[in-house]
Design an enzyme around this catalytic site. Structure first.
Site, PDB file in Angstrom:
ATOM      1  N   ASP A   4      -1.331   2.653  14.288  1.00 55.84           N
ATOM      2  CA  ASP A   4      -2.714   2.584  14.923  1.00 55.84           C
ATOM      3  C   ASP A   4      -2.818   2.966  15.953  1.00 55.84           C
ATOM      4  OD1 ASP A   4      -1.866   0.577  16.671  1.00 55.84           O
ATOM      5  OD2 ASP A   4      -2.569  -1.236  15.076  1.00 55.84           O
ATOM      6  N   CYS A  44       9.158 -10.926 -12.046  1.00 55.36           N
ATOM      7  CA  CYS A  44       9.445 -10.232 -10.792  1.00 55.36           C
ATOM      8  C   CYS A  44      10.766  -9.575 -10.737  1.00 55.36           C
ATOM      9  CB  CYS A  44       9.227 -10.695  -9.455  1.00 55.36           C
ATOM     10  SG  CYS A  44       9.561  -9.612  -7.862  1.00 55.36           S
ATOM     11  N   HIS A  95      10.759 -10.388  -1.254  1.00 58.87           N
ATOM     12  CA  HIS A  95       9.785 -10.433  -2.551  1.00 58.87           C
ATOM     13  C   HIS A  95       8.276 -10.069  -2.094  1.00 58.87           C
ATOM     14  CE1 HIS A  95       7.955 -12.167  -5.948  1.00 58.87           C
ATOM     15  NE2 HIS A  95       7.093 -12.662  -5.016  1.00 58.87           N
TER      16      HIS A  95
HETATM   17 ZN    ZN Z   1      10.491 -11.070  -6.626  1.00 58.13          ZN
END
Ligand code: ZN
Length: 357
Positions: free
Chosen positions: A62, A303, A334
């Protein structure tokens, strides 16, 4: 694409090999922070940000504008640029459109951003227009400087050549790089759809390979963010990259991607992870809660990240409650996987739509 935020040339808690495994193709780093520490000359001497942080995939920096406006109460804005004091040690600094380009060329990211003024919220009509006009004048200055200096990237190699006439056998001569960065323009205009349209059209007139929608997530209600995104997006060319800066939740990034936004970044997945807030297919999980203390199930059974395949909620809750460093690492891995998987799902949805004609 979703770009994880690596403020200081590091996605907090996650090493580059894990980012590669997660499928991160591009990450964002902050000019303001790298400018103050370790300084652009250090990074330049190390061969640029890619080599410095050992990351050969893409990087976007940025311009520093957003941080100058959000971290510095004592800033002074003039036509020339912004004078401010470091949030680290109070030392005085100055960023102008030209300086922001010089710094970003020195850092050597693949995509760099024009230096803009992030209009505060709320702002009255006159202030909104003045700020938008300033950003447009700065955008033109950024482009002019960039066009003159774009060859000065840190990966431009140094050639050893014969210099017979000077009597010296060999001398190092820096060459200008053929490969250059892409400079994106930024649309401002506050929360006024009319100003946003004008800012978009006039930024497109200046001409960039990509356009960002800036000045959002500055304290306005979420519905207003959405309205401004949609009313700005329609005025940006669909054959150029369209980048929505600093937004949002997993639902929002999927929604914006489906609406035609190509690029997004947000600190939410990484920052929330460090505070024990996890995004899952079943909604948000606050892993610090006692109810997970003896929960043997995976954090998110749907997941497939390395954390969910290996650890239980009970263990993650224990790590967090014990203030173990590993809690922040695993939570961040995660959450990043969840965001990146959301974007992969959107890409599959877009491809299926294309295939269906
Ligand atoms: Zn996960």
């Amino acid at each position: 694409m979703f770009m994880p935020v690596g403020t200081l040339g590091s996605v907090k808690g996650v090493s580059q090999d894990v980012l590669e495994e997660l499928g991160v193709e591009i990450l964002l780093s902050n000019t303001y922070h790298l400018f103050l520490r370790p300084g652009v000359e250090t990074v330049r001497r190390m061969g640029g940000l890619h080599r410095f942080m050992s990351w050969d995939r893409a990087i976007l920096t940025d311009s520093g504008g957003f941080q100058v406006f959000s971290l510095n109460e004592l800033r002074k804005v003039t036509e020339d640029g912004v004078a401010f004091r470091s949030h680290l040690d109070g030392s005085p600094h100055f960023l102008s459109p030209e300086k922001a380009m010089e710094v970003q060329i020195g850092l050597g990211a693949d995509i760099i951003m024009a230096f803009d003024e992030c209009t505060e919220y709320p702002a009255d009509a006159q202030r909104g227009r003045d700020s938008m006009e300033l950003t447009l004048r700065w955008a033109a200055r950024c482009k002019n400087y960039f066009e003159e200096h774009k060859g000065e990237v840190p990966w431009g190699h140094t050639e050893v050549v014969e210099l017979r006439s000077a009597g010296r056998p060999r001398a190092a001569v820096p060459t200008r790089s053929e490969a250059t960065q892409a400079l994106f323009g930024i649309v401002q205009g506050g929360m006024d759809a009319v100003l946003r349209r004008e800012s978009a059209l006039r930024t497109v007139d200046i001409g960039f390979p990509g356009y960002a929608i800036g000045g959002l997530s500055v304290g306005e209600p979420r519905e207003l963010t959405r309205d401004i995104v949609f009313s700005t997006l329609e005025h940006l060319p669909s054959d150029r990259a369209r980048y929505l800066m600093g937004v949002g939740t997993p639902e929002e990034i999927a929604q914006y991607a489906r609406a035609g936004v190509d690029m997004m970044d947000c600190v939410l997945p990484t920052r929330a992870a460090r505070h024990g807030l996890l995004f899952t297919s079943e909604g948000k999980v606050s892993i610090k809660q006692a109810r997970y203390a003896q929960d043997e199930s995976a954090l998110d059974p749907a997941c497939e990240c390395r954390v969910c395949l290996r650890y239980s909620r009970a263990y993650l809750r224990h790590l967090y409650a014990s203030n173990e460093l590993l809690a922040q690492v695993l939570n961040t891995v995660h959450n990043l996987h969840f965001y990146l998987a959301s974007m992969r799902a959107v890409r599959a949805w877009i491809r299926a739509g294309d295939a269906a004609g």
